[in-house]
Design an enzyme around this catalytic site. Structure first.
Site, PDB file in Angstrom:
ATOM      1  N   ASN A  62       0.844  -1.199   0.000  1.00  0.00           N
ATOM      2  CA  ASN A  62       0.000   0.000   0.000  1.00  0.00           C
ATOM      3  C   ASN A  62       0.877   1.246   0.000  1.00  0.00           C
ATOM      4  OD1 ASN A  62       0.418   0.956   2.867  1.00  0.00           O
ATOM      5  ND2 ASN A  62      -0.376  -1.099   3.262  1.00  0.00           N
TER       6      ASN A  62
ATOM      7  N   ASP B 185      -5.298  -5.571   5.413  1.00  0.00           N
ATOM      8  CA  ASP B 185      -6.409  -6.280   6.043  1.00  0.00           C
ATOM      9  C   ASP B 185      -6.430  -7.750   5.634  1.00  0.00           C
ATOM     10  OD1 ASP B 185      -7.433  -4.075   7.423  1.00  0.00           O
ATOM     11  OD2 ASP B 185      -8.367  -3.311   5.606  1.00  0.00           O
TER      12      ASP B 185
ATOM     13  N   PRO C  92      -4.740 -10.661  11.239  1.00  0.00           N
ATOM     14  CA  PRO C  92      -5.150 -10.264  12.595  1.00  0.00           C
ATOM     15  C   PRO C  92      -5.164  -8.751  12.710  1.00  0.00           C
ATOM     16  CG  PRO C  92      -2.913 -11.170  12.594  1.00  0.00           C
ATOM     17  CD  PRO C  92      -3.451 -11.365  11.210  1.00  0.00           C
TER      18      PRO C  92
ATOM     19  N   ILE D 199      -3.987  -6.091  14.686  1.00  0.00           N
ATOM     20  CA  ILE D 199      -2.952  -5.952  15.721  1.00  0.00           C
ATOM     21  C   ILE D 199      -3.406  -4.997  16.817  1.00  0.00           C
ATOM     22  CG2 ILE D 199      -0.537  -5.327  16.154  1.00  0.00           C
ATOM     23  CD1 ILE D 199      -0.008  -5.959  13.147  1.00  0.00           C
TER      24      ILE D 199
ATOM     25  N   LYS E  58     -14.738   3.280  15.348  1.00  0.00           N
ATOM     26  CA  LYS E  58     -13.541   2.457  15.504  1.00  0.00           C
ATOM     27  C   LYS E  58     -12.985   2.551  16.931  1.00  0.00           C
ATOM     28  CE  LYS E  58     -11.721   2.381  11.366  1.00  0.00           C
ATOM     29  NZ  LYS E  58     -10.893   2.768  10.217  1.00  0.00           N
TER      30      LYS E  58
ATOM     31  N   LYS F 278     -12.872  -1.015  18.733  1.00  0.00           N
ATOM     32  CA  LYS F 278     -11.565  -1.596  19.072  1.00  0.00           C
ATOM     33  C   LYS F 278     -11.152  -1.291  20.511  1.00  0.00           C
ATOM     34  CE  LYS F 278      -9.728  -1.327  14.341  1.00  0.00           C
ATOM     35  NZ  LYS F 278      -8.527  -1.543  13.538  1.00  0.00           N
TER      36      LYS F 278
END
Ligand code: C5P
Length: 403
Positions: free
Chosen positions: A209, A278, A304, A306, A336, A340
């Protein structure tokens, strides 16, 4: 909080009438526990004598690069290494131009190139010179490189004019320098991820990316400046390695995950700036994929998360995430933060003209439970300092509340 040891300040005095105020500045810095050494430009010696600065600083003053006697003592490279701060006051228009251009035609400008100390400027000049687009462009260049600019103040000038260009008062400069030397994160272990990941398709290809790693590296340095012991887990970038306690280079998301989880339990703060893929190819081919087939379908599996995993640890470090979004930035970032279970999230708008990936500038909106702060468009170095200060503030509150 002050440094445990005296903060070593190299004071560069430029050639302006405000140079006389810098004599008092030396005293103010010393009162605040700083050790000060003075370097003057040739022009500055036309306003104040080196002997005056020698008397107040308690050390010989240097004015030229090619002085065998002085070089036999602490030579200019040693002086550059000795300094923890390079404070230039007064910074004249000419000095700012030379600094912005990277010219090293005298001792002070040579030291500015040779030192890794943070640069702080207290500009002083006639108000028309200050407003001149050339000076303003130089200012932006220096600020973009992370220099801290104090002032100038407005008011009556020595030349009889009124406007911006007065050097700040010595007390204000000394106070600002001391505040910037506070180390609120002294000894706090910080783990930070940065850069992109590479998800191997076969031995020669990967899915990657556009993350440059700039924001993460700048933040690693800014947190280090605040005293943190930073371990940086980084994907491949083209950047020079920042000065951190530990640098761990990884390629894939799985490698990053392993490196982070091995260190997460002991850290006080975790910051995920990495652009972690992802998904990864299900099973990377062992040998190079040949272009035989007309069509190729890639099977991908989830990597995963992280950051979410670190934030779910018990006890969890103060966990900071980034959210790069193309739209509904705040809404998605807030989601988010909650999903998270983060302590803080820094949201930025990506795509379009301004900010985001592969750029030197960025703007962020930082959110936490019960608050937010907008950090406007600025250089990533400067933005990193503001964000690091905010992380330190919130971390300390969070820490105080949980102990
Ligand atoms: O959910 P999203 O990927 O947008 O979240 C971005 C944040 O999560 C960033 O802080 C990024 O470093 C982190 N992240 C992670 N592991 C992943 C994906 C994202 O740590 N697999």
């Amino acid at each position: 909080m002050m440094h445990q040891h005296a903060l070593r300040v190299l004071l560069g005095v430029g050639g302006g009438i405000a140079a006389y105020k810098s004599v008092d500045l030396v005293r103010r810095l010393k009162e605040r526990g700083c050790e000060v050494r003075v370097v003057m430009t040739k022009a500055a010696t036309g306003f104040v004598t080196p002997l005056t600065f020698q008397a107040v600083s308690g050390h010989p003053v240097r004015t030229t690069l090619l002085d065998p006697a002085a070089e036999a003592g602490m030579d200019h490279i040693e002086l550059a290494r000795w300094a923890e701060r390079l404070l230039i006051a007064p910074a004249t228009a000419d000095l700012m131009a030379r600094l912005a251009a990277g010219i090293a035609d005298d001792l002070l400008t040579t030291l500015a190139l040779a030192t890794e100390a943070k640069l702080t400027l207290a500009p002083a000049m006639n108000q028309v010179m200050w407003r001149h687009p050339a000076t303003q462009a130089n200012l932006e260049t220096l600020r973009g490189r992370g220099a801290c600019i104090l002032g100038p103040g407005e008011g009556q000038q020595a030349c009889g004019e009124v406007g911006p260009g007065r050097m700040l008062e010595p007390l204000e400069i000394a106070e600002a320098l001391r505040a910037s030397a506070a180390r609120p994160l002294a000894g706090v272990p910080v783990l930070l991820t940065a850069g992109p990941t590479r998800e191997p398709l076969d031995p020669v290809r990967f899915l990657g990316n556009r993350s440059s790693g700039r924001m993460g590296y700048a933040l690693a340095e800014a947190l280090t400046e605040l005293g943190a012991e930073v371990a940086l887990v980084t994907g491949p970038t083209a950047l020079p390695p920042p000065g951190v306690s530990e640098l761990i280079r990884v390629e894939s998301a799985l490698e990053m995950h392993a490196a982070v989880m091995a260190r997460a339990a002991g850290c006080g703060i975790f910051v995920g700036t990495a652009a972690v893929a992802d998904y990864r190819p299900v099973a990377p081919a062992r040998s190079k994929i040949k272009k035989d087939a007309e069509e190729l379908t890639l099977g991908l599996v989830r990597n995963p998360d992280i950051l979410a995993e670190v934030a779910a640890l018990s006890p969890a470090p103060f966990s900071v995430g980034f959210a790069a979004e193309t739209d509904h930035v705040i809404e998605y970032a807030r989601g988010k933060l909650e999903k998270k279970r983060l302590s803080m999230i820094a949201a930025n708008h990506v795509g379009g003209e301004r900010g985001g990936f592969e750029r030197a500038e960025n703007a962020l909106t930082v959110l936490w439970d019960g608050g937010s702060r907008a950090l406007p468009m600025m250089s990533k170095a400067q933005l990193a300092r503001e964000l690091a200060a905010l992380i330190a503030d919130r971390y300390k509150e969070h820490h105080a509340a949980s102990t």
